[in-house]
Enzyme design. Structure first.
Site, PDB file in Angstrom:
ATOM      1  N   VAL A 146       0.740  -1.140  -0.028  1.00 53.94           N
ATOM      2  CA  VAL A 146       0.141   0.055   0.053  1.00 53.94           C
ATOM      3  C   VAL A 146       0.783   1.209  -0.007  1.00 53.94           C
ATOM      4  CG1 VAL A 146      -1.953   1.130   1.294  1.00 53.94           C
ATOM      5  CG2 VAL A 146      -1.945  -1.222   1.160  1.00 53.94           C
ATOM      6  N   PHE A 147       0.462   2.177  -1.123  1.00 53.17           N
ATOM      7  CA  PHE A 147       1.514   3.461  -0.923  1.00 53.17           C
ATOM      8  C   PHE A 147       0.573   4.652  -0.633  1.00 53.17           C
ATOM      9  CE2 PHE A 147       3.670   0.619  -3.803  1.00 53.17           C
ATOM     10  CZ  PHE A 147       4.934   0.862  -3.739  1.00 53.17           C
ATOM     11  N   ASP A 148       1.130   5.566   0.027  1.00 48.99           N
ATOM     12  CA  ASP A 148       0.234   6.566   0.418  1.00 48.99           C
ATOM     13  C   ASP A 148      -0.001   7.512  -0.534  1.00 48.99           C
ATOM     14  OD1 ASP A 148       2.835   7.484   0.455  1.00 48.99           O
ATOM     15  OD2 ASP A 148       2.807   8.636   2.308  1.00 48.99           O
ATOM     16  N   LYS A 149       0.716   7.499  -1.551  1.00 50.26           N
ATOM     17  CA  LYS A 149       0.455   8.743  -2.620  1.00 50.26           C
ATOM     18  C   LYS A 149       1.057   8.110  -3.961  1.00 50.26           C
ATOM     19  CE  LYS A 149       4.616  10.964  -0.726  1.00 50.26           C
ATOM     20  NZ  LYS A 149       5.122  12.166   0.055  1.00 50.26           N
TER      21      LYS A 149
END
Length: 464
Positions: A376-379
């Site tokens: 999961v990447f935050d941006k």
């Protein structure tokens, strides 16, 4: 520079030993095993020197000796240092296993010279090949460590060597002085010009600019900075000139903390590495015990009459037969990479990650990474190449009427703008952005160049 010179001398010595190992070990292997399938060569090399001593055995002895004592010197030194401190390591096993194979072979050569009835195989090729291969493996480990060190060095060089200090002159007016980065103190006011690197972590006190923070955040787009905003050492000031106040210096900066994180990660032990260390601590002793047990068992079987007479006939008899089996245990066990593989994996993995600006917090993170099923990447900014590319565009006139549109590779040409006019438009856009350091300006310029239009020199360019 002295460290680089020392590394160069060490590499030269290592290269000499590798060359001797390969030049001598390959012929020994060919004489000992390879030429057996060639009857003419086999007959020539079996020419007797005296009694049953052959040219083949003498040549192998001559070639294996420099490998054993020159290439293998590091194993003897490591084994001696380990035994001196009361423990056994892999060097002890390598030195002992290859020495047993070598001196057993020397013993058989001497016995063949003295006894007409004795003829036995030598193991010169075994000791020579093992030493050469293990030495080559350690050299590859050194290469991996060197590349990892280079990755850390590359991170450290992201910061500039100097900074422009702003201080009051004799008349009270601001005065710029170029100083070493090591002399910058907290609270110093520094001037950062367009296109230069931010010297250290700090706060903007005057001016506005855009800063490329891709090395820290991965964002391709420059971040706008105004007074009061935080800037990070090693990032690139793109457009405006700013004054900044240094707030963190030396080992306190974000970049220094990243380097420290990578170094700590490389020295940390993964769970499997701790297990390997525990096994390695008893492995050498276990191998020696098994080898001794093998000798005793075969000796008992031989003197007890449980072995065929053809196995123990000749000089040496049962004793030499049992000794040969014990030697086989030592030789087969000595090239164990148990204590070598896991540290190398951690070093290489964290080093490659650092080189690509991926921070791995130690060996434990590497070990559990194989079980990751999703990330999961935050941006989305971190999932790019870090370089904007123009893909779609549209051109409108002052009345809002569409003149030219491009969606990927599909260009729709509108009659109101012919080919020559479109070429002129991109020539002007590309020329205007050629001197720009903004990522979007570079993207426009690259597209114009790829379109084949002619770019012109621009004078009096000023970034805004």
């Amino acid at each position: 520079e002295s460290e680089e010179a020392g590394r160069g001398v060490q590499n030269a010595r290592s290269g000499g030993r590798r060359a001797v190992g390969l030049v001598c070990a390959i012929p020994v292997f060919w004489l000992g095993m390879g030429m057996r399938v060639i009857p003419p060569g086999h007959r020539q090399r079996q020419t007797r020197v005296d009694n049953v001593l052959t040219v083949d055995a003498v040549l192998q002895w001559a070639l294996a000796t420099p490998v054993q004592f020159y290439v293998g010197a590091s194993f003897y030194v490591g084994a001696w240092n380990a035994l001196r401190h009361g423990h056994a390591n892999m060097d002890v096993l390598v030195a002992l296993g290859t020495s047993v194979a070598y001196f057993y072979s020397v013993f058989t050569v001497c016995l063949a010279f003295a006894d007409q009835q004795y003829a036995s195989e030598t193991f010169f090729e075994t000791s020579a090949l093992l030493i050469s291969f293990i030495y080559l493996g350690r050299y590859l480990e050194q290469v991996a460590r060197s590349r990892t060190s280079q990755a850390i060095t590359a991170l450290m060089t992201l910061q500039p060597d100097t900074a422009t200090l702003v201080k009051a002159g004799p008349d009270g007016s601001p005065h710029d002085e170029q100083i070493s980065l090591a002399l910058v103190g907290k609270g110093d006011i520094l001037r950062v010009l367009p296109g230069s690197k931010i010297p250290t972590d700090g706060e903007v006190v005057s001016g506005e600019t855009s800063v490329d923070e891709a090395i820290i955040t991965g964002e391709a787009m420059a971040v706008f900075k105004r007074p009061g905003d935080i800037v990070i050492g090693g990032t690139i000031n793109q457009q405006g000139m700013v004054l900044m106040r240094a707030t963190r210096i030396g080992s306190e900066t974000a970049l220094a903390q990243i380097v420290k994180l990578v170094e700590n990660a490389q020295t940390s032990k993964a769970p499997v590495q701790r297990l390997a260390d525990q096994i390695s601590a008893v492995f050498v002793v276990a191998v020696l015990a098994v080898s001794l047990l093998t000798f005793v068992v075969w000796l008992g079987l031989g003197y007890g009459g449980a072995l065929p007479g053809s196995w123990t006939d000749g000089a040496g008899g049962v004793f030499l037969f049992g000794f040969l089996k014990a030697t086989a245990v030592l030789v087969i066990a000595c090239p164990c990479a148990l204590g070598l593989a896991t540290p190398t994996v951690v070093m290489v993995g964290t080093g490659l990650g650092a080189k690509n600006f991926i921070l791995i917090k130690g060996g434990e993170a590497l070990q559990v990474a194989h079980g990751i099923s999703g990330v999961v990447f935050d941006k989305t900014g971190t999932l790019t190449h870090g370089k904007p590319v123009l893909t779609d565009f549209a051109v409108y006139d002052t009345r809002g009427e569409l003149l030219l549109e491009c969606n990927g590779d599909n260009i729709e040409q509108v009659r109101l703008l012919d080919h020559a006019e479109a070429a002129w438009l991109w020539s002007m856009l590309g020329s205007a952005e050629a001197a720009s350091e903004h990522p979007l300006g570079r993207a426009l310029c690259s597209y114009a160049k790829a379109s084949g239009v002619t770019l012109h020199e621009v004078s009096d360019f000023q970034a805004t």
